[in-house]
Write a protein that holds these residues in place. Structure first.
Motif, PDB file in Angstrom:
ATOM      1  N   LEU A 200       0.831  -1.211   0.000  1.00  0.00           N
ATOM      2  CA  LEU A 200       0.000   0.000   0.000  1.00  0.00           C
ATOM      3  C   LEU A 200       0.864   1.260   0.000  1.00  0.00           C
ATOM      4  N   VAL A 201       1.924   1.260   0.795  1.00  0.00           N
ATOM      5  CA  VAL A 201       2.833   2.413   0.807  1.00  0.00           C
ATOM      6  C   VAL A 201       3.459   2.587  -0.579  1.00  0.00           C
ATOM      7  N   ASN A 202       3.910   1.497  -1.180  1.00  0.00           N
ATOM      8  CA  ASN A 202       4.512   1.580  -2.515  1.00  0.00           C
ATOM      9  C   ASN A 202       3.517   2.067  -3.565  1.00  0.00           C
ATOM     10  N   LEU A 203       2.270   1.633  -3.456  1.00  0.00           N
ATOM     11  CA  LEU A 203       1.247   2.089  -4.398  1.00  0.00           C
ATOM     12  C   LEU A 203       0.946   3.580  -4.206  1.00  0.00           C
ATOM     13  N   ILE A 204       0.952   4.037  -2.972  1.00  0.00           N
ATOM     14  CA  ILE A 204       0.743   5.476  -2.723  1.00  0.00           C
ATOM     15  C   ILE A 204       1.869   6.275  -3.370  1.00  0.00           C
ATOM     16  N   VAL A 205       3.088   5.800  -3.223  1.00  0.00           N
ATOM     17  CA  VAL A 205       4.231   6.461  -3.866  1.00  0.00           C
ATOM     18  C   VAL A 205       4.037   6.468  -5.387  1.00  0.00           C
ATOM     19  N   LEU A 206       3.615   5.333  -5.937  1.00  0.00           N
ATOM     20  CA  LEU A 206       3.419   5.208  -7.379  1.00  0.00           C
ATOM     21  C   LEU A 206       2.374   6.190  -7.909  1.00  0.00           C
ATOM     22  N   TYR A 207       1.285   6.375  -7.161  1.00  0.00           N
ATOM     23  CA  TYR A 207       0.180   7.211  -7.638  1.00  0.00           C
ATOM     24  C   TYR A 207       0.246   8.660  -7.152  1.00  0.00           C
ATOM     25  N   SER A 208       1.196   9.001  -6.309  1.00  0.00           N
ATOM     26  CA  SER A 208       1.348  10.384  -5.857  1.00  0.00           C
ATOM     27  C   SER A 208       1.589  11.283  -7.063  1.00  0.00           C
ATOM     28  N   GLY A 209       0.842  12.359  -7.126  1.00  0.00           N
ATOM     29  CA  GLY A 209       0.989  13.288  -8.233  1.00  0.00           C
ATOM     30  C   GLY A 209       0.312  12.828  -9.505  1.00  0.00           C
ATOM     31  N   ARG A 210      -0.217  11.641  -9.509  1.00  0.00           N
ATOM     32  CA  ARG A 210      -0.864  11.089 -10.707  1.00  0.00           C
ATOM     33  C   ARG A 210      -2.386  11.107 -10.584  1.00  0.00           C
ATOM     34  N   SER A 211      -2.896  10.604  -9.465  1.00  0.00           N
ATOM     35  CA  SER A 211      -4.341  10.543  -9.270  1.00  0.00           C
ATOM     36  C   SER A 211      -4.666  10.680  -7.785  1.00  0.00           C
ATOM     37  N   GLN A 212      -5.167  11.831  -7.399  1.00  0.00           N
ATOM     38  CA  GLN A 212      -5.506  12.062  -5.997  1.00  0.00           C
ATOM     39  C   GLN A 212      -6.667  11.163  -5.555  1.00  0.00           C
TER      40      GLN A 212
ATOM     41  N   ILE B 145      -7.267   8.084  -6.503  1.00  0.00           N
ATOM     42  CA  ILE B 145      -6.708   6.758  -6.198  1.00  0.00           C
ATOM     43  C   ILE B 145      -5.888   6.820  -4.921  1.00  0.00           C
ATOM     44  N   VAL B 146      -5.094   7.864  -4.760  1.00  0.00           N
ATOM     45  CA  VAL B 146      -4.293   8.026  -3.539  1.00  0.00           C
ATOM     46  C   VAL B 146      -5.199   8.074  -2.313  1.00  0.00           C
ATOM     47  N   CYS B 147      -6.330   8.766  -2.411  1.00  0.00           N
ATOM     48  CA  CYS B 147      -7.267   8.846  -1.282  1.00  0.00           C
ATOM     49  C   CYS B 147      -7.740   7.450  -0.878  1.00  0.00           C
ATOM     50  N   GLN B 148      -8.124   6.629  -1.856  1.00  0.00           N
ATOM     51  CA  GLN B 148      -8.573   5.268  -1.552  1.00  0.00           C
ATOM     52  C   GLN B 148      -7.453   4.439  -0.926  1.00  0.00           C
ATOM     53  N   LEU B 149      -6.248   4.589  -1.463  1.00  0.00           N
ATOM     54  CA  LEU B 149      -5.105   3.841  -0.930  1.00  0.00           C
ATOM     55  C   LEU B 149      -4.743   4.296   0.478  1.00  0.00           C
ATOM     56  N   CYS B 150      -4.845   5.594   0.750  1.00  0.00           N
ATOM     57  CA  CYS B 150      -4.567   6.105   2.100  1.00  0.00           C
ATOM     58  C   CYS B 150      -5.596   5.593   3.100  1.00  0.00           C
ATOM     59  N   LEU B 151      -6.856   5.529   2.683  1.00  0.00           N
ATOM     60  CA  LEU B 151      -7.883   4.953   3.555  1.00  0.00           C
ATOM     61  C   LEU B 151      -7.577   3.481   3.843  1.00  0.00           C
ATOM     62  N   ALA B 152      -7.164   2.746   2.818  1.00  0.00           N
ATOM     63  CA  ALA B 152      -6.810   1.336   3.008  1.00  0.00           C
ATOM     64  C   ALA B 152      -5.625   1.199   3.957  1.00  0.00           C
ATOM     65  N   LEU B 153      -4.624   2.050   3.777  1.00  0.00           N
ATOM     66  CA  LEU B 153      -3.437   1.994   4.645  1.00  0.00           C
ATOM     67  C   LEU B 153      -3.798   2.374   6.079  1.00  0.00           C
ATOM     68  N   ALA B 154      -4.654   3.365   6.240  1.00  0.00           N
ATOM     69  CA  ALA B 154      -5.088   3.762   7.585  1.00  0.00           C
ATOM     70  C   ALA B 154      -5.851   2.628   8.261  1.00  0.00           C
ATOM     71  N   ASP B 155      -6.723   1.962   7.519  1.00  0.00           N
ATOM     72  CA  ASP B 155      -7.437   0.820   8.084  1.00  0.00           C
ATOM     73  C   ASP B 155      -6.470  -0.302   8.451  1.00  0.00           C
ATOM     74  N   ALA B 156      -5.484  -0.532   7.596  1.00  0.00           N
ATOM     75  CA  ALA B 156      -4.471  -1.549   7.904  1.00  0.00           C
ATOM     76  C   ALA B 156      -3.721  -1.180   9.181  1.00  0.00           C
ATOM     77  N   ALA B 157      -3.438   0.103   9.358  1.00  0.00           N
ATOM     78  CA  ALA B 157      -2.747   0.557  10.572  1.00  0.00           C
ATOM     79  C   ALA B 157      -3.567   0.242  11.821  1.00  0.00           C
ATOM     80  N   VAL B 158      -4.866   0.341  11.708  1.00  0.00           N
ATOM     81  CA  VAL B 158      -5.734   0.020  12.835  1.00  0.00           C
ATOM     82  C   VAL B 158      -5.724  -1.479  13.101  1.00  0.00           C
ATOM     83  N   TYR B 159      -5.738  -2.264  12.057  1.00  0.00           N
ATOM     84  CA  TYR B 159      -5.819  -3.724  12.196  1.00  0.00           C
ATOM     85  C   TYR B 159      -4.521  -4.406  12.604  1.00  0.00           C
ATOM     86  N   ILE B 160      -3.368  -3.908  12.163  1.00  0.00           N
ATOM     87  CA  ILE B 160      -2.114  -4.638  12.351  1.00  0.00           C
ATOM     88  C   ILE B 160      -1.536  -4.374  13.743  1.00  0.00           C
ATOM     89  N   PRO B 161      -1.657  -5.332  14.659  1.00  0.00           N
ATOM     90  CA  PRO B 161      -1.209  -5.100  16.029  1.00  0.00           C
ATOM     91  C   PRO B 161       0.304  -4.922  16.164  1.00  0.00           C
TER      92      PRO B 161
END
Length: 188
Positions: free
Chosen positions: A102-114, A116-132
């Protein structure tokens, strides 16, 4: 014999994966059509597709390929949904791989599609909540997105992380939520 069986199995899985990616892209193409019946059918197929376990791999492949903007947005949206509602399907090793991806995909899409980045950031934030085992999801992501070209994506992540940490649809124990809120400190 076993070696040839194994090679054939790998080839079959690869072909199935390619077929699944192609099918996903055709569904996404139908969403952009003008025929309301085709759009409705495609929407229903997309809902069914996201329920499948193979959706994890297919949407990742579509995002890495990045050649079809509509399919990439739908893939990011499904990935966000999968993390929010099907994260517990994954084993611990896979969750760490997903986080890094997810971090790599955010880097890939930064500056390309906000979008898509928004969806990926939401996914990463949810992962942050889930991953103990992820003790500091702020510093880690700041380190990965510290380059100036990624600052907009970093701000997006830092905006959605406190919101997702408070989101009750993410089923985590109270200790994890309290620990995450402590790490977040003043961001909420």
């Amino acid at each position: 014999f076993f070696f040839f069986f194994f090679i054939n199995l790998i080839n079959l899985l690869f072909e199935m994966s390619e077929e699944a990616v192609s099918h996903f892209q055709s569904i996404c193409s139908a969403l952009g059509g003008v025929d309301s019946e085709s759009i409705s059918t495609a929407s229903k197929e997309l809902v069914q597709f996201r329920q499948q376990t193979c959706a994890w791999d297919v949407v990742h492949q579509v995002l890495v390929d990045g050649s079809d903007d509509v399919a990439c947005f739908q893939a990011a949206n499904i990935l966000k949904w999968k993390v929010a509602y099907h994260f517990l399907e994954l084993d611990e090793e896979t969750t760490v791989t997903l986080r890094d991806s997810l971090v790599n995909l955010i880097v890939l899409y930064s500056g390309r599609s906000q979008a898509i980045v928004c969806q990926l950031c939401l996914a990463l934030a949810d992962a942050a909540v889930y991953i103990p085992s992820w003790e500091d999801p702020i510093s880690d992501v700041i380190g990965a997105l510290e380059s100036e070209e990624h600052h907009t994506s970093l701000l997006e992540y830092l905006t959605v992380l406190p919101q997702e940490a408070k989101n009750k649809r993410i089923k985590v124990d109270g200790d994890r939520r309290r620990m995450l809120n402590t790490v977040l400190g003043g961001l909420g």
